[in-house]
Design an enzyme around this catalytic site. Structure first.
Site, PDB file in Angstrom:
ATOM      1  CB  ILE A 107      86.345 103.220 -32.246  1.00 56.61           C
ATOM      2  CG1 ILE A 107      87.391 103.524 -33.502  1.00 56.61           C
ATOM      3  CG2 ILE A 107      86.116 104.322 -31.151  1.00 56.61           C
ATOM      4  CD1 ILE A 107      86.006 104.360 -34.455  1.00 56.61           C
ATOM      5  CD  GLU A 141      80.034 100.468 -22.398  1.00 56.64           C
ATOM      6  OE1 GLU A 141      80.977 100.304 -21.781  1.00 56.64           O
ATOM      7  OE2 GLU A 141      78.857  99.723 -22.478  1.00 56.64           O
ATOM      8  CG  ASN A 146      85.671 110.660 -25.814  1.00 48.13           C
ATOM      9  OD1 ASN A 146      85.873 111.648 -26.699  1.00 48.13           O
ATOM     10  ND2 ASN A 146      86.061 109.382 -26.244  1.00 48.13           N
ATOM     11  CE1 TYR A 153      81.630 106.574 -32.102  1.00 50.70           C
ATOM     12  CE2 TYR A 153      81.543 107.039 -29.901  1.00 50.70           C
ATOM     13  CZ  TYR A 153      82.204 106.395 -30.915  1.00 50.70           C
ATOM     14  OH  TYR A 153      83.032 105.691 -30.678  1.00 50.70           O
TER      15      TYR A 153
END
Length: 187
Positions: A107, A141, A146, A153
């Protein structure tokens, strides 16, 4: 495998609902977008995917969703006036589906567009696509460092399911990959 095409009427309706009121649109990308995707990758990631790797992500097991400026966007919006946009491409997501398991492979969003809700929009489109294709799990993953992506998420319901020690290169070493899963419920 029951995978609706990205340009199905369902996908068009979903894209309209997800982007309602935003100066962007969700579109199915084709291999002709690989150069723009590679340019965006190099702007957004410290270790970007190559054009060759990106080109390999077009095939029957893959779906590539793009986030583009809407044709009728108001010229005063931040996205429209963003000099970094790559021919109108602001971001994209690549997923691979094998039977009932979907993996979010990448993404990517222009750094200037991060923090504006577009990453969430792309992720919601990926989740909706996984549901529509009868998936039972969506896996990904993410770099341990990050934190913004990990928070996104987690808010979407992903849970940490494992780690790959020393998986990602960083300046002066390696960092872990955090494995995350989202159980997909069919309603």
């Amino acid at each position: 495998m029951n995978t609706p095409s990205v340009d199905s009427p369902f996908a068009a309706l979903l894209a309209t609902q997800l982007t309602l009121g935003l100066p962007v649109e969700l579109v199915a990308l084709t291999p002709t977008y690989v150069p723009q995707m590679a340019q965006l990758e190099s702007m957004a990631h410290s270790h970007p995917m190559s054009e060759g790797n990106l080109a390999d992500c077009f095939g029957h097991l893959y779906r590539v969703l793009g986030l583009k400026l809407s044709a009728g966007s108001d010229a005063n919006t931040d996205a429209v006036s963003d000099p970094d946009s790559v021919d109108g491409l602001l971001g994209f997501a690549i997923v691979q589906q094998i039977v009932d398991e979907v993996t979010l492979l990448d993404i990517c969003l222009l750094p200037s567009q991060q923090g504006k809700g577009y990453g969430k929009l792309l992720l919601n489109a990926v989740v909706a696509s996984a549901k529509a294709s009868a998936a039972v799990v969506l896996m990904l993953e993410v770099r341990e460092s990050n934190l913004a992506a990990r928070a996104l998420y987690q808010k979407a319901g992903f849970i940490e399911s494992g780690r790959r020690k020393g998986y990602y290169p960083i300046a002066g070493g390696k960092e872990d990959a955090i494995l995350m899963d989202l159980a997909i419920t069919q309603e």
